[in-house]
Scaffold this motif. Structure first.
Motif, PDB file in Angstrom:
ATOM      1  N   ALA A   9      33.739   8.834 -77.088  1.00 34.85           N
ATOM      2  CA  ALA A   9      34.754   9.822 -77.449  1.00 34.85           C
ATOM      3  C   ALA A   9      34.806  10.032 -78.958  1.00 34.85           C
ATOM      4  CB  ALA A   9      36.121   9.381 -76.932  1.00 34.85           C
ATOM      5  N   VAL A  10      34.585   8.961 -79.713  1.00 33.38           N
ATOM      6  CA  VAL A  10      34.631   9.053 -81.173  1.00 33.38           C
ATOM      7  C   VAL A  10      33.484   9.909 -81.701  1.00 33.38           C
ATOM      8  CG1 VAL A  10      34.472   7.751 -83.332  1.00 33.38           C
ATOM      9  CG2 VAL A  10      35.861   6.870 -81.439  1.00 33.38           C
ATOM     10  N   ILE A  11      32.266   9.659 -81.226  1.00 31.38           N
ATOM     11  CA  ILE A  11      31.138  10.452 -81.724  1.00 31.38           C
ATOM     12  C   ILE A  11      31.198  11.879 -81.188  1.00 31.38           C
ATOM     13  CG2 ILE A  11      29.622   8.465 -82.020  1.00 31.38           C
ATOM     14  CD1 ILE A  11      28.095   9.473 -79.513  1.00 31.38           C
ATOM     15  N   GLY A  12      31.850  12.068 -80.043  1.00 29.53           N
ATOM     16  CA  GLY A  12      32.016  13.417 -79.530  1.00 29.53           C
ATOM     17  C   GLY A  12      32.871  14.264 -80.458  1.00 29.53           C
ATOM     18  N   ALA A  13      33.834  13.617 -81.117  1.00 30.97           N
ATOM     19  CA  ALA A  13      34.707  14.325 -82.047  1.00 30.97           C
ATOM     20  C   ALA A  13      34.060  14.515 -83.410  1.00 30.97           C
ATOM     21  CB  ALA A  13      36.024  13.571 -82.199  1.00 30.97           C
ATOM     22  N   SER A  14      33.135  13.610 -83.779  1.00 31.46           N
ATOM     23  CA  SER A  14      32.496  13.703 -85.100  1.00 31.46           C
ATOM     24  C   SER A  14      31.144  13.008 -85.035  1.00 31.46           C
ATOM     25  CB  SER A  14      33.384  13.063 -86.166  1.00 31.46           C
ATOM     26  OG  SER A  14      32.827  13.199 -87.450  1.00 31.46           O
ATOM     27  N   ILE A  15      30.170  13.674 -84.441  1.00 27.35           N
ATOM     28  CA  ILE A  15      28.896  13.022 -84.147  1.00 27.35           C
ATOM     29  C   ILE A  15      28.079  12.728 -85.402  1.00 27.35           C
ATOM     30  CG2 ILE A  15      27.524  15.126 -83.846  1.00 27.35           C
ATOM     31  CD1 ILE A  15      26.278  13.695 -81.361  1.00 27.35           C
ATOM     32  N   THR A  16      28.313  13.435 -86.494  1.00 30.97           N
ATOM     33  CA  THR A  16      27.547  13.178 -87.710  1.00 30.97           C
ATOM     34  C   THR A  16      28.236  12.174 -88.632  1.00 30.97           C
ATOM     35  OG1 THR A  16      28.565  15.093 -88.792  1.00 30.97           O
ATOM     36  CG2 THR A  16      26.448  15.439 -87.687  1.00 30.97           C
ATOM     37  N   ASN A  17      29.414  11.699 -88.248  1.00 28.29           N
ATOM     38  CA  ASN A  17      30.125  10.698 -89.056  1.00 28.29           C
ATOM     39  C   ASN A  17      29.367   9.370 -88.983  1.00 28.29           C
ATOM     40  OD1 ASN A  17      32.012   8.453 -89.609  1.00 28.29           O
ATOM     41  ND2 ASN A  17      33.515  10.093 -89.841  1.00 28.29           N
ATOM     42  N   PRO A  18      28.979   8.778 -90.123  1.00 26.77           N
ATOM     43  CA  PRO A  18      28.182   7.549 -90.083  1.00 26.77           C
ATOM     44  C   PRO A  18      28.901   6.375 -89.417  1.00 26.77           C
ATOM     45  CG  PRO A  18      28.911   8.030 -92.322  1.00 26.77           C
ATOM     46  CD  PRO A  18      29.206   9.236 -91.502  1.00 26.77           C
ATOM     47  N   MET A  19      30.211   6.303 -89.614  1.00 26.33           N
ATOM     48  CA  MET A  19      30.952   5.211 -88.983  1.00 26.33           C
ATOM     49  C   MET A  19      30.992   5.391 -87.465  1.00 26.33           C
ATOM     50  SD  MET A  19      32.476   2.392 -89.767  1.00 26.33           S
ATOM     51  CE  MET A  19      32.104   1.512 -88.258  1.00 26.33           C
ATOM     52  N   ALA A  20      31.140   6.641 -87.021  1.00 22.12           N
ATOM     53  CA  ALA A  20      31.135   6.916 -85.583  1.00 22.12           C
ATOM     54  C   ALA A  20      29.784   6.560 -84.975  1.00 22.12           C
ATOM     55  CB  ALA A  20      31.460   8.386 -85.332  1.00 22.12           C
ATOM     56  N   GLN A  21      28.709   6.926 -85.661  1.00 20.93           N
ATOM     57  CA  GLN A  21      27.373   6.597 -85.171  1.00 20.93           C
ATOM     58  C   GLN A  21      27.146   5.091 -85.148  1.00 20.93           C
ATOM     59  OE1 GLN A  21      23.999   8.983 -86.571  1.00 20.93           O
ATOM     60  NE2 GLN A  21      25.433  10.418 -87.509  1.00 20.93           N
ATOM     61  N   THR A  22      27.640   4.408 -86.171  1.00 20.22           N
ATOM     62  CA  THR A  22      27.485   2.957 -86.222  1.00 20.22           C
ATOM     63  C   THR A  22      28.229   2.285 -85.080  1.00 20.22           C
ATOM     64  OG1 THR A  22      27.238   2.986 -88.634  1.00 20.22           O
ATOM     65  CG2 THR A  22      27.900   0.903 -87.638  1.00 20.22           C
ATOM     66  N   LEU A  23      29.426   2.786 -84.778  1.00 18.25           N
ATOM     67  CA  LEU A  23      30.219   2.216 -83.685  1.00 18.25           C
ATOM     68  C   LEU A  23      29.497   2.374 -82.352  1.00 18.25           C
ATOM     69  CD1 LEU A  23      32.897   0.959 -82.718  1.00 18.25           C
ATOM     70  CD2 LEU A  23      33.809   3.285 -82.528  1.00 18.25           C
ATOM     71  N   PHE A  24      28.977   3.577 -82.107  1.00 22.10           N
ATOM     72  CA  PHE A  24      28.285   3.819 -80.836  1.00 22.10           C
ATOM     73  C   PHE A  24      26.975   3.038 -80.762  1.00 22.10           C
ATOM     74  CE2 PHE A  24      25.377   6.036 -78.020  1.00 22.10           C
ATOM     75  CZ  PHE A  24      26.164   6.315 -76.916  1.00 22.10           C
ATOM     76  N   ALA A  25      26.151   3.156 -81.811  1.00 23.95           N
ATOM     77  CA  ALA A  25      24.852   2.482 -81.800  1.00 23.95           C
ATOM     78  C   ALA A  25      25.014   0.967 -81.784  1.00 23.95           C
ATOM     79  CB  ALA A  25      24.033   2.911 -83.020  1.00 23.95           C
ATOM     80  N   GLY A  26      26.013   0.463 -82.493  1.00 21.92           N
ATOM     81  CA  GLY A  26      26.249  -0.977 -82.493  1.00 21.92           C
ATOM     82  C   GLY A  26      26.652  -1.480 -81.120  1.00 21.92           C
ATOM     83  N   THR A  27      27.485  -0.695 -80.426  1.00 19.22           N
ATOM     84  CA  THR A  27      27.890  -1.074 -79.067  1.00 19.22           C
ATOM     85  C   THR A  27      26.687  -1.081 -78.131  1.00 19.22           C
ATOM     86  OG1 THR A  27      30.093  -0.120 -79.410  1.00 19.22           O
ATOM     87  CG2 THR A  27      29.408  -0.509 -77.134  1.00 19.22           C
TER      88      THR A  27
END
Length: 219
Positions: free
Chosen positions: A110-128
């Motif tokens: 849901a976080v990357i869906g709202a801001s997919i280019t945000n580095p923190m959002a990408q880190t959260l998804f990729a880290g998970t």
């Protein structure tokens, strides 16, 4: 089932497989629940609804990606459990973080869906994703080490190599997200990381074993 073949209480392969299926089914369903719905104003006309759908395109992309990734992880686990004839405590234990991360994935989606280019959002998804796939690799390694599989252990070890490679791929994308806004594109070619990265992991594993054997002979 005789007393000799009955699994130790709490170590039934069937119950663990059913529970894992349930967690993944719920997680994959929650991906859709997290999608934003249009309000009354946005449903007034086709144009307004179209603008809403276009504005939410990042969420739909994130949903599709996460669904496919969870599906692929579940399929690999399904194949593993079809080969497992008994469990060990370590094998069951590592399912706790594995399933916890699977259940958590709808949130970073849901976080990357709202801001997919945000580095923190990408880190959260990729880290998970990296952590979940690393847990998957550990589970496969345990299946080989404890002789839990009915099939050739080499095949399960090859699958573990692929999981390690995919986990590293996602971890690498998490690091690159702070340098490249579109590092998330790497997630779409994760299957290539599994195919080619597994061979690299196999070579590294073989070299480590070769060095260990050489040290044993020297000693």
């Amino acid at each position: 089932m005789s007393a000799d073949t009955r699994p130790e209480p709490g170590l039934s392969p069937e119950r663990l497989a059913f529970f894992t299926d349930a967690v993944f089914a719920i997680a994959m369903t929650l991906l859709a629940v997290e999608l934003e719905r249009p309000d009354e104003r946005q449903r007034e006309s086709g144009h307004a609804l179209w603008d809403f759908l276009v504005d939410q395109r990042g969420s739909y992309l994130a949903f599709a990606l996460a669904f496919v990734l969870l599906w692929s992880v579940w399929r690999r686990h399904h194949q593993l459990m079809d080969r497992v004839h008994r469990l060990s405590r370590a094998f069951a234990f590592w399912h706790a973080p594995f399933l916890m991360l699977a259940a958590f994935l709808p949130f970073p989606t849901a976080v990357i869906g709202a801001s997919i280019t945000n580095p923190m959002a990408q880190t959260l998804f990729a880290g998970t994703m990296a952590a979940m796939v690393f847990c998957e690799a550990v589970i496969k390694e345990i299946a080989v080490a404890a002789d839990l599989s009915t099939d050739d252990p080499a095949a399960t070890r090859d699958h573990a190599d692929a999981s390690w490679a995919v986990g590293v791929w996602f971890a690498l994308s998490a690091a690159l997200a702070w340098l490249l806004h579109y590092a998330y594109i790497m997630w779409f070619i994760a299957p290539l990381a599994a195919a080619y990265g597994a061979a690299l992991v196999f070579r590294v594993r073989s070299r480590v074993r070769g060095r260990s054997k050489s040290q044993d002979l020297d000693s």
